[in-house]
Motif scaffolding. Structure first.
Motif, PDB file in Angstrom:
ATOM      1  N   GLU A   1       8.466 -12.213  16.052  1.00 11.17           N
ATOM      2  CA  GLU A   1       7.471 -12.780  16.970  1.00 11.17           C
ATOM      3  C   GLU A   1       6.740 -11.671  17.721  1.00 11.17           C
ATOM      4  OE1 GLU A   1       6.221 -15.809  17.672  1.00 11.17           O
ATOM      5  OE2 GLU A   1       7.322 -16.452  15.897  1.00 11.17           O
ATOM      6  N   ASP A   2       5.486 -11.574  17.496  1.00 12.55           N
ATOM      7  CA  ASP A   2       4.607 -10.749  18.318  1.00 12.55           C
ATOM      8  C   ASP A   2       3.206 -11.312  18.149  1.00 12.55           C
ATOM      9  OD1 ASP A   2       3.439  -8.058  16.356  1.00 12.55           O
ATOM     10  OD2 ASP A   2       4.816  -9.567  15.609  1.00 12.55           O
ATOM     11  N   PRO A   3       2.440 -11.414  19.236  1.00 10.82           N
ATOM     12  CA  PRO A   3       1.150 -12.116  19.206  1.00 10.82           C
ATOM     13  C   PRO A   3       0.163 -11.577  18.164  1.00 10.82           C
ATOM     14  CG  PRO A   3       1.740 -11.493  21.454  1.00 10.82           C
ATOM     15  CD  PRO A   3       2.760 -10.888  20.545  1.00 10.82           C
ATOM     16  N   GLU A   4       0.179 -10.283  17.934  1.00  6.34           N
ATOM     17  CA  GLU A   4      -0.777  -9.693  16.991  1.00  6.34           C
ATOM     18  C   GLU A   4      -0.245  -9.685  15.562  1.00  6.34           C
ATOM     19  OE1 GLU A   4       0.414  -7.857  19.688  1.00  6.34           O
ATOM     20  OE2 GLU A   4      -1.192  -8.537  21.002  1.00  6.34           O
ATOM     21  N   CYS A   5       0.977 -10.167  15.384  1.00  9.46           N
ATOM     22  CA  CYS A   5       1.640 -10.200  14.072  1.00  9.46           C
ATOM     23  C   CYS A   5       1.826  -8.813  13.474  1.00  9.46           C
ATOM     24  CB  CYS A   5       0.903 -11.114  13.099  1.00  9.46           C
ATOM     25  SG  CYS A   5       0.970 -12.837  13.576  1.00  9.46           S
ATOM     26  N   PHE A   6       1.871  -7.794  14.326  1.00  7.50           N
ATOM     27  CA  PHE A   6       2.015  -6.430  13.828  1.00  7.50           C
ATOM     28  C   PHE A   6       3.284  -6.266  13.005  1.00  7.50           C
ATOM     29  CE2 PHE A   6       3.765  -2.166  14.184  1.00  7.50           C
ATOM     30  CZ  PHE A   6       2.741  -1.435  13.626  1.00  7.50           C
ATOM     31  N   ARG A   7       4.391  -6.791  13.498  1.00  7.17           N
ATOM     32  CA  ARG A   7       5.663  -6.621  12.777  1.00  7.17           C
ATOM     33  C   ARG A   7       5.624  -7.314  11.419  1.00  7.17           C
ATOM     34  NH1 ARG A   7       7.690  -7.235  18.217  1.00  7.17           N
ATOM     35  NH2 ARG A   7       8.478  -5.224  18.908  1.00  7.17           N
ATOM     36  N   ARG A   8       4.974  -8.451  11.359  1.00  8.86           N
ATOM     37  CA  ARG A   8       4.870  -9.161  10.080  1.00  8.86           C
ATOM     38  C   ARG A   8       4.007  -8.364   9.095  1.00  8.86           C
ATOM     39  NH1 ARG A   8       6.139 -15.076  10.994  1.00  8.86           N
ATOM     40  NH2 ARG A   8       6.554 -15.142  13.211  1.00  8.86           N
ATOM     41  N   ILE A   9       2.886  -7.899   9.590  1.00  7.33           N
ATOM     42  CA  ILE A   9       1.993  -7.110   8.731  1.00  7.33           C
ATOM     43  C   ILE A   9       2.702  -5.848   8.261  1.00  7.33           C
ATOM     44  CG2 ILE A   9      -0.145  -5.761   8.682  1.00  7.33           C
ATOM     45  CD1 ILE A   9      -1.259  -7.908  10.694  1.00  7.33           C
ATOM     46  N   ASP A  10       3.410  -5.183   9.170  1.00  7.30           N
ATOM     47  CA  ASP A  10       4.142  -3.974   8.821  1.00  7.30           C
ATOM     48  C   ASP A  10       5.188  -4.269   7.746  1.00  7.30           C
ATOM     49  OD1 ASP A  10       4.610  -1.164   9.251  1.00  7.30           O
ATOM     50  OD2 ASP A  10       6.458  -1.721  10.293  1.00  7.30           O
ATOM     51  N   ALA A  11       5.886  -5.389   7.865  1.00 11.50           N
ATOM     52  CA  ALA A  11       6.903  -5.764   6.874  1.00 11.50           C
ATOM     53  C   ALA A  11       6.260  -6.066   5.522  1.00 11.50           C
ATOM     54  CB  ALA A  11       7.695  -6.969   7.382  1.00 11.50           C
ATOM     55  N   ILE A  12       5.100  -6.711   5.530  1.00 12.12           N
ATOM     56  CA  ILE A  12       4.398  -6.999   4.274  1.00 12.12           C
ATOM     57  C   ILE A  12       3.944  -5.703   3.607  1.00 12.12           C
ATOM     58  CG2 ILE A  12       2.292  -8.018   3.299  1.00 12.12           C
ATOM     59  CD1 ILE A  12       2.663 -10.288   5.412  1.00 12.12           C
ATOM     60  N   VAL A  13       3.401  -4.795   4.406  1.00  8.26           N
ATOM     61  CA  VAL A  13       2.974  -3.498   3.864  1.00  8.26           C
ATOM     62  C   VAL A  13       4.185  -2.760   3.286  1.00  8.26           C
ATOM     63  CG1 VAL A  13       2.041  -1.227   4.491  1.00  8.26           C
ATOM     64  CG2 VAL A  13       0.925  -3.308   5.311  1.00  8.26           C
ATOM     65  N   ASP A  14       5.318  -2.816   3.983  1.00  8.55           N
ATOM     66  CA  ASP A  14       6.533  -2.179   3.458  1.00  8.55           C
ATOM     67  C   ASP A  14       6.938  -2.780   2.120  1.00  8.55           C
ATOM     68  OD1 ASP A  14       6.712  -0.500   5.651  1.00  8.55           O
ATOM     69  OD2 ASP A  14       8.256  -1.700   6.674  1.00  8.55           O
ATOM     70  N   ALA A  15       6.779  -4.098   1.977  1.00  7.67           N
ATOM     71  CA  ALA A  15       7.109  -4.758   0.706  1.00  7.67           C
ATOM     72  C   ALA A  15       6.217  -4.230  -0.420  1.00  7.67           C
ATOM     73  CB  ALA A  15       6.974  -6.272   0.841  1.00  7.67           C
ATOM     74  N   PHE A  16       4.932  -4.032  -0.123  1.00  8.10           N
ATOM     75  CA  PHE A  16       4.031  -3.466  -1.126  1.00  8.10           C
ATOM     76  C   PHE A  16       4.436  -2.030  -1.455  1.00  8.10           C
ATOM     77  CE2 PHE A  16       1.191  -6.966  -0.040  1.00  8.10           C
ATOM     78  CZ  PHE A  16       0.625  -7.257  -1.252  1.00  8.10           C
ATOM     79  N   HIS A  17       4.674  -1.228  -0.423  1.00  9.79           N
ATOM     80  CA  HIS A  17       5.025   0.173  -0.647  1.00  9.79           C
ATOM     81  C   HIS A  17       6.326   0.297  -1.428  1.00  9.79           C
ATOM     82  CE1 HIS A  17       2.370   2.050   2.741  1.00  9.79           C
ATOM     83  NE2 HIS A  17       1.682   1.393   1.840  1.00  9.79           N
ATOM     84  N   ALA A  18       7.279  -0.610  -1.199  1.00  9.55           N
ATOM     85  CA  ALA A  18       8.556  -0.569  -1.924  1.00  9.55           C
ATOM     86  C   ALA A  18       8.348  -0.756  -3.421  1.00  9.55           C
ATOM     87  CB  ALA A  18       9.502  -1.644  -1.381  1.00  9.55           C
ATOM     88  N   ARG A  19       7.230  -1.368  -3.784  1.00  6.65           N
ATOM     89  CA  ARG A  19       6.932  -1.586  -5.201  1.00  6.65           C
ATOM     90  C   ARG A  19       5.892  -0.600  -5.736  1.00  6.65           C
ATOM     91  NH1 ARG A  19       8.616  -5.984  -2.863  1.00  6.65           N
ATOM     92  NH2 ARG A  19       9.849  -7.513  -4.014  1.00  6.65           N
ATOM     93  N   GLY A  20       5.610   0.435  -4.933  1.00  2.00           N
ATOM     94  CA  GLY A  20       4.667   1.463  -5.369  1.00  2.00           C
ATOM     95  C   GLY A  20       3.222   1.027  -5.319  1.00  2.00           C
ATOM     96  N   ILE A  21       2.918   0.002  -4.499  1.00  2.00           N
ATOM     97  CA  ILE A  21       1.545  -0.487  -4.366  1.00  2.00           C
ATOM     98  C   ILE A  21       0.997   0.014  -3.033  1.00  2.00           C
ATOM     99  CG2 ILE A  21       0.051  -2.519  -4.281  1.00  2.00           C
ATOM    100  CD1 ILE A  21       2.362  -4.044  -5.706  1.00  2.00           C
TER     101      ILE A  21
END
Length: 82
Positions: free
Chosen positions: A55-75
């Motif tokens: 939970e954070d109003p700007e959804c920063f943590r969610r976006i960061d987690a999604i980006v990490d998911a992409f990076h984990a797959r080399g994207i």
């Protein structure tokens, strides 16, 4: 030999082996593998978006987690690199 140089040489050698292997497969053999990974990524993103602990109003943590998911797959992503 410098450790970074050795790692890069290993990466290049492994990349060439992977490409040779993929070239030996027929397109109909590769598609299910790629689609399977895509479905896993979509499911992971859905889980992140539904995660009530992020939970954070700007959804920063969610976006960061999604980006990490992409990076984990080399994207790579251009919008979120640090």
């Amino acid at each position: 030999m410098n450790e970074n140089i050795a790692k890069n040489l290993y990466k290049n050698a492994l990349g060439e082996l992977a490409v040779k292997y993929l070239e030996s497969l027929e397109p109909q053999e590769i598609r299910p593998l790629a689609e399977s990974e895509a479905v896993k990524l979509i499911a992971e993103i859905q889980g992140i978006l539904n995660d009530e602990t992020l939970e954070d109003p700007e959804c920063f943590r969610r976006i960061d987690a999604i980006v990490d998911a992409f990076h984990a797959r080399g994207i790579p992503t251009d919008r979120h690199d640090w």
